[in-house]
Motif scaffolding. Sequence first.
Motif, PDB file in Angstrom:
ATOM      1  N   HIS A  87       0.764  -1.258   0.000  1.00  0.00           N
ATOM      2  CA  HIS A  87       0.000   0.000   0.000  1.00  0.00           C
ATOM      3  C   HIS A  87       0.794   1.307   0.000  1.00  0.00           C
ATOM      4  O   HIS A  87       0.312   2.285  -0.557  1.00  0.00           O
ATOM      5  CB  HIS A  87      -0.992   0.037   1.183  1.00  0.00           C
ATOM      6  CG  HIS A  87      -2.262  -0.678   0.903  1.00  0.00           C
ATOM      7  ND1 HIS A  87      -2.441  -1.990   1.258  1.00  0.00           N
ATOM      8  CD2 HIS A  87      -3.403  -0.285   0.313  1.00  0.00           C
ATOM      9  CE1 HIS A  87      -3.660  -2.378   0.886  1.00  0.00           C
ATOM     10  NE2 HIS A  87      -4.254  -1.365   0.305  1.00  0.00           N
ATOM     11  N   ASN A 178      -4.148   1.322   4.728  1.00  0.00           N
ATOM     12  CA  ASN A 178      -3.961   1.633   3.308  1.00  0.00           C
ATOM     13  C   ASN A 178      -3.296   2.974   3.014  1.00  0.00           C
ATOM     14  O   ASN A 178      -3.053   3.275   1.839  1.00  0.00           O
ATOM     15  CB  ASN A 178      -5.288   1.509   2.533  1.00  0.00           C
ATOM     16  CG  ASN A 178      -6.353   2.484   2.981  1.00  0.00           C
ATOM     17  OD1 ASN A 178      -6.063   3.542   3.536  1.00  0.00           O
ATOM     18  ND2 ASN A 178      -7.604   2.137   2.746  1.00  0.00           N
ATOM     19  N   SER A 179      -3.005   3.783   4.022  1.00  0.00           N
ATOM     20  CA  SER A 179      -2.239   5.002   3.733  1.00  0.00           C
ATOM     21  C   SER A 179      -1.693   5.611   5.019  1.00  0.00           C
ATOM     22  O   SER A 179      -2.212   5.363   6.114  1.00  0.00           O
ATOM     23  CB  SER A 179      -3.075   6.040   2.978  1.00  0.00           C
ATOM     24  OG  SER A 179      -3.958   6.717   3.828  1.00  0.00           O
ATOM     25  N   ARG A 205      -8.958   0.605   5.940  1.00  0.00           N
ATOM     26  CA  ARG A 205     -10.135   0.367   5.084  1.00  0.00           C
ATOM     27  C   ARG A 205     -11.217  -0.390   5.845  1.00  0.00           C
ATOM     28  O   ARG A 205     -12.388  -0.034   5.793  1.00  0.00           O
ATOM     29  CB  ARG A 205      -9.743  -0.411   3.820  1.00  0.00           C
ATOM     30  CG  ARG A 205     -10.870  -0.403   2.782  1.00  0.00           C
ATOM     31  CD  ARG A 205     -10.554  -1.269   1.593  1.00  0.00           C
ATOM     32  NE  ARG A 205     -10.884  -2.671   1.845  1.00  0.00           N
ATOM     33  CZ  ARG A 205     -10.785  -3.628   0.938  1.00  0.00           C
ATOM     34  NH1 ARG A 205     -10.330  -3.357  -0.268  1.00  0.00           N
ATOM     35  NH2 ARG A 205     -11.100  -4.876   1.229  1.00  0.00           N
ATOM     36  N   HIS A 237      -9.643   5.998   1.189  1.00  0.00           N
ATOM     37  CA  HIS A 237      -8.211   5.967   0.907  1.00  0.00           C
ATOM     38  C   HIS A 237      -7.622   7.376   0.963  1.00  0.00           C
ATOM     39  O   HIS A 237      -8.328   8.367   0.821  1.00  0.00           O
ATOM     40  CB  HIS A 237      -7.934   5.362  -0.471  1.00  0.00           C
ATOM     41  CG  HIS A 237      -8.112   3.887  -0.533  1.00  0.00           C
ATOM     42  ND1 HIS A 237      -9.359   3.292  -0.547  1.00  0.00           N
ATOM     43  CD2 HIS A 237      -7.205   2.869  -0.564  1.00  0.00           C
ATOM     44  CE1 HIS A 237      -9.215   1.974  -0.599  1.00  0.00           C
ATOM     45  NE2 HIS A 237      -7.921   1.695  -0.615  1.00  0.00           N
ATOM     46  N   GLU A 285      -9.374   0.626  -3.650  1.00  0.00           N
ATOM     47  CA  GLU A 285      -8.237   1.486  -3.972  1.00  0.00           C
ATOM     48  C   GLU A 285      -8.695   2.922  -4.226  1.00  0.00           C
ATOM     49  O   GLU A 285      -9.566   3.407  -3.533  1.00  0.00           O
ATOM     50  CB  GLU A 285      -7.428   0.867  -5.114  1.00  0.00           C
ATOM     51  CG  GLU A 285      -6.975  -0.549  -4.759  1.00  0.00           C
ATOM     52  CD  GLU A 285      -5.978  -1.167  -5.689  1.00  0.00           C
ATOM     53  OE1 GLU A 285      -5.728  -0.630  -6.784  1.00  0.00           O
ATOM     54  OE2 GLU A 285      -5.419  -2.220  -5.320  1.00  0.00           O
ATOM     55  N   TYR A 287      -7.273   7.160  -5.227  1.00  0.00           N
ATOM     56  CA  TYR A 287      -6.265   8.077  -4.695  1.00  0.00           C
ATOM     57  C   TYR A 287      -6.610   9.503  -5.097  1.00  0.00           C
ATOM     58  O   TYR A 287      -7.191   9.730  -6.165  1.00  0.00           O
ATOM     59  CB  TYR A 287      -4.889   7.699  -5.246  1.00  0.00           C
ATOM     60  CG  TYR A 287      -3.731   8.362  -4.553  1.00  0.00           C
ATOM     61  CD1 TYR A 287      -3.328   7.950  -3.292  1.00  0.00           C
ATOM     62  CD2 TYR A 287      -3.030   9.396  -5.168  1.00  0.00           C
ATOM     63  CE1 TYR A 287      -2.242   8.552  -2.658  1.00  0.00           C
ATOM     64  CE2 TYR A 287      -1.942  10.002  -4.537  1.00  0.00           C
ATOM     65  CZ  TYR A 287      -1.562   9.568  -3.275  1.00  0.00           C
ATOM     66  OH  TYR A 287      -0.510  10.158  -2.643  1.00  0.00           O
TER      67      TYR A 287
END
Length: 360
Positions: A87, A178-179, A205, A237, A285, A287
């Motif tokens: 990730h 995830n980030s 998530r 995300h 996903e 972004y």
Amino acid sequence: MESNTFNPSLSGTHIRNAKKIHPKYCFYDGKLIDVEGKTIKHWKNKYLGLILPNGNYLAQEFYEAKKWGLYTWNDKPIWEKDFAIHHEIVLTPNNTIITFTKEMHPYKGRNVDFCIILEYDMKGNELSRWSTWDNLEKLKKLHPPLELERPKVFFLPETAKRKDTTPWGGKYDYYRLNSLQIILENKLGKKDKRFQKNNWLISFRHGSIILILDKDSKEVVWTCLPNNVKDGIEGQHSPKILENGNMLIFDNGRYRGWSRVIEINPANYEILWEYKSPDFFTPSEGYVEKLPNNNLLITESEKGRVFELTPKKEIVWEFYHPGIQDKTNSLHPESYSTRQWLYRMTYYEKDFIDSLLKKK
């Protein structure tokens, strides 16, 4: 709502309003392109790529590969690691590297992966780690019980379980980190220490949870749960604290069936700006990042689509991944033969890349 619409005629870049595009290079899957879609450079290692200020390159070989490391501009290894990450690869203000891995633990009768945040120096030496397993009891007090709290005798939807075993040994993720953003100096952080410079902003998530960890103690100082925000957040995300102190979030809407990008006041969760469209949806996903001209670069992953959006919601540039539109297995064939998503596209300033091209 259909999340994947393939059309080979869309492949590549489309300039909608040249005057409003931020001049830049775009990076995805180990490839650097200009705004017209011309390939400027590509690297062998394709996943989570990050170009450093000196031109060195951090990346993972492919999705969930057990090889990642630091490479020169011309792809020569400086050092490599032989375990899987996922990730995120982040360069910190202290010139250290942050990435994520996992460790599997039997939990309530299932083999479950728990995420770890790892920090390395530029020589590849581990400096620190923060584990969701080690902090699980404290974290669980911050949110309602997740599905994996149910004993094995209870049914869990098959979508919660992977068809194959992860590189870490699990069949399930507990949180699925995830980030991570190392929060930069911002107006709100000067008044409220929860949002101060160098705190860690992280996103889970599963549970649709966003947290801020104190830069020193790594204790949770701020929490955002799904119902804190109007219409909820689902499977989000890339949350980021902006210079003005607001938080930018890619809200996938995983279960409601439509995605949006929102900018909120994290002090009270009020939505200050929102973008959504009938054809904008990626369950997984996705972004978003803000460009210097205040436009947004948005990745709609499952469609393989990226677009640049003005604050007034005009799309001025679009990109469709050719391999996805042609329904070929070109993204990460070593990992998932059916994986046809564009994880994310990021940007680099034109002057920065041009200077590297001249030197290298």
